[in-house]
Scaffold this motif. Structure first.
Motif, PDB file in Angstrom:
ATOM      1  N   ALA A 118      54.948  35.513  58.444  1.00 50.23           N
ATOM      2  CA  ALA A 118      53.602  35.428  59.014  1.00 50.23           C
ATOM      3  C   ALA A 118      52.825  36.727  58.826  1.00 50.23           C
ATOM      4  CB  ALA A 118      53.690  35.066  60.500  1.00 50.23           C
ATOM      5  N   ILE A 119      53.489  37.867  58.992  1.00 48.28           N
ATOM      6  CA  ILE A 119      52.814  39.148  58.802  1.00 48.28           C
ATOM      7  C   ILE A 119      52.377  39.314  57.346  1.00 48.28           C
ATOM      8  CG2 ILE A 119      53.152  41.650  58.805  1.00 48.28           C
ATOM      9  CD1 ILE A 119      54.976  41.232  61.278  1.00 48.28           C
ATOM     10  N   GLN A 120      53.262  38.918  56.426  1.00 51.81           N
ATOM     11  CA  GLN A 120      52.913  39.009  55.005  1.00 51.81           C
ATOM     12  C   GLN A 120      51.713  38.136  54.663  1.00 51.81           C
ATOM     13  OE1 GLN A 120      53.552  36.485  52.461  1.00 51.81           O
ATOM     14  NE2 GLN A 120      52.868  37.789  50.756  1.00 51.81           N
ATOM     15  N   ARG A 121      51.684  36.903  55.209  1.00 49.46           N
ATOM     16  CA  ARG A 121      50.573  35.994  54.909  1.00 49.46           C
ATOM     17  C   ARG A 121      49.256  36.504  55.490  1.00 49.46           C
ATOM     18  NH1 ARG A 121      51.799  33.107  50.667  1.00 49.46           N
ATOM     19  NH2 ARG A 121      50.007  31.789  51.170  1.00 49.46           N
ATOM     20  N   LEU A 122      49.292  37.053  56.691  1.00 44.09           N
ATOM     21  CA  LEU A 122      48.079  37.611  57.281  1.00 44.09           C
ATOM     22  C   LEU A 122      47.589  38.811  56.467  1.00 44.09           C
ATOM     23  CD1 LEU A 122      48.673  37.459  61.148  1.00 44.09           C
ATOM     24  CD2 LEU A 122      46.913  36.260  59.850  1.00 44.09           C
ATOM     25  N   PRO A 162      51.498  27.740  53.296  1.00 49.49           N
ATOM     26  CA  PRO A 162      50.893  28.270  52.062  1.00 49.49           C
ATOM     27  C   PRO A 162      50.154  27.234  51.231  1.00 49.49           C
ATOM     28  CG  PRO A 162      53.115  29.124  52.347  1.00 49.49           C
ATOM     29  CD  PRO A 162      52.941  28.035  53.368  1.00 49.49           C
ATOM     30  N   LYS A 163      50.353  25.955  51.492  1.00 50.64           N
ATOM     31  CA  LYS A 163      49.658  24.917  50.734  1.00 50.64           C
ATOM     32  C   LYS A 163      48.192  24.802  51.136  1.00 50.64           C
ATOM     33  CE  LYS A 163      53.754  22.154  49.781  1.00 50.64           C
ATOM     34  NZ  LYS A 163      53.689  22.378  48.330  1.00 50.64           N
ATOM     35  N   ARG A 164      47.850  25.410  52.283  1.00 52.86           N
ATOM     36  CA  ARG A 164      46.456  25.416  52.749  1.00 52.86           C
ATOM     37  C   ARG A 164      45.876  24.003  52.805  1.00 52.86           C
ATOM     38  NH1 ARG A 164      44.623  29.613  55.508  1.00 52.86           N
ATOM     39  NH2 ARG A 164      42.536  29.426  54.675  1.00 52.86           N
ATOM     40  N   LEU A 165      46.591  23.116  53.447  1.00 56.78           N
ATOM     41  CA  LEU A 165      46.062  21.776  53.686  1.00 56.78           C
ATOM     42  C   LEU A 165      44.850  21.866  54.597  1.00 56.78           C
ATOM     43  CD1 LEU A 165      49.425  19.925  54.495  1.00 56.78           C
ATOM     44  CD2 LEU A 165      48.272  20.049  52.271  1.00 56.78           C
ATOM     45  N   GLU A 200      37.999  27.373  59.345  1.00 54.27           N
ATOM     46  CA  GLU A 200      38.291  28.592  58.589  1.00 54.27           C
ATOM     47  C   GLU A 200      39.135  29.576  59.399  1.00 54.27           C
ATOM     48  OE1 GLU A 200      34.139  28.976  60.414  1.00 54.27           O
ATOM     49  OE2 GLU A 200      35.339  27.470  59.359  1.00 54.27           O
ATOM     50  N   ARG A 201      39.143  29.428  60.723  1.00 57.12           N
ATOM     51  CA  ARG A 201      39.937  30.299  61.577  1.00 57.12           C
ATOM     52  C   ARG A 201      41.286  29.688  61.957  1.00 57.12           C
ATOM     53  NH1 ARG A 201      38.244  35.305  60.908  1.00 57.12           N
ATOM     54  NH2 ARG A 201      36.000  35.518  61.234  1.00 57.12           N
ATOM     55  N   PHE A 202      41.458  28.411  61.694  1.00 56.66           N
ATOM     56  CA  PHE A 202      42.643  27.702  62.174  1.00 56.66           C
ATOM     57  C   PHE A 202      43.926  28.334  61.665  1.00 56.66           C
ATOM     58  CE2 PHE A 202      45.885  24.409  61.368  1.00 56.66           C
ATOM     59  CZ  PHE A 202      46.152  24.055  62.684  1.00 56.66           C
ATOM     60  N   TYR A 203      43.988  28.623  60.367  1.00 58.04           N
ATOM     61  CA  TYR A 203      45.227  29.157  59.806  1.00 58.04           C
ATOM     62  C   TYR A 203      45.525  30.562  60.327  1.00 58.04           C
ATOM     63  CZ  TYR A 203      46.342  25.276  56.779  1.00 58.04           C
ATOM     64  OH  TYR A 203      46.721  24.044  56.326  1.00 58.04           O
TER      65      TYR A 203
END
Length: 255
Positions: free
Chosen positions: A111-115, A163-166, A228-231
């Motif tokens: 999660a830290i890497q993705r943020l 990561p698929k950003r559905l 846009e803020r959900f993820y």
């Protein structure tokens, strides 16, 4: 039926958190069993929680029944069944604390890497959404295994699907259907292990009105979070959940 008022003082907030998780704020529900376990044994807490999860699944699946990803479910559900069976077969040998520590640590790093990537403006979607299906298989096994051991299947599922950003509702609907199926798959194992008792089922029934109401509240709230803020919200929740799992797992192993 459990009559201890301290249990209900902890169980009611736990069920509300479960409802918010089932409503769309994925991951936070992992806190529920540890909360209840402050008043009863973890086994009793888990057996009380499962029927509640199954009822909450009905609400979340209905609310998001038109938005889900078929390919993800076809890939991950069979492997989740393998993970559930492994969790059942290894119940006497696997320390839940070790599982929680491993999943928590991996969740934190992920999660830290993705943020960090998102803050840098990089593209988060997988370049080949249909490629590398083995990742989905492994994530499904891990989700089924950790769900059977400690109702903590959310982080492995999220690490593959996020990561698929559905679209927001597609992500929630896919998660709702996946865990609705997983929770029903766990029922035979719980029956075989003797974890359902009249007392636990009666306690679950008492908590059901709170469970249903909080799930609808979660659905209402999540639909008011900008897409846009959900993820970003989900990644932050995953950090909190990962930290909680890692802390509980380490504390359990050090006892």
């Amino acid at each position: 039926m459990i009559t201890d008022p301290i249990f209900y003082a902890l169980a009611i907030p736990a069920v509300i958190i479960l409802g918010l998780a089932k409503g769309g704020f994925a991951g936070v529900g992992v806190i529920a069993v540890p909360l209840m376990a402050l008043a009863v044994s973890p086994v009793v807490a888990a057996s009380v929680t499962l029927p509640i999860l199954i009822v909450q699944d009905v609400v979340s699946v209905w609310a998001f029944r038109r938005t889900w990803d078929r390919k993800i479910l076809i890939l991950m559900l069979p492997s989740a069944a393998v993970g559930i069976f492994a969790g059942y077969a290894l119940a006497a040998f696997v320390k839940p604390g070790a599982v929680e520590l491993a999943i928590g640590a991996i969740s934190l790093v992920f999660a830290i890497q993705r943020l960090w990537v998102e803050r840098g403006g990089a593209v988060l979607a997988e370049p080949r959404p249909e490629g590398l299906p083995w990742r989905g298989v492994l994530a499904g096994v891990a989700a089924g295994f950790t769900s059977q051991i400690s109702h903590a299947g959310g982080p492995p599922f999220q690490m593959y699907v996020l990561p698929k950003r559905l679209a927001r509702d597609t992500f929630i609907g896919t998660s709702a259907l996946f865990f609705a199926a997983v929770n029903w798959m766990k029922v035979p194992a719980y029956l075989a292990l003797g974890q359902f008792t009249r007392g636990s089922l009666a306690t679950s029934a008492v908590l059901l009105p709170v469970a249903i109401g909080s799930t609808w509240a979660g659905v209402w709230l999540v639909r008011r979070v900008p897409s846009e803020r959900f993820y970003q919200v989900i990644y932050v929740l995953l950090i909190l959940v990962g930290g909680k799992l890692a802390w509980d797992g380490a504390a359990s192993l050090l006892r």
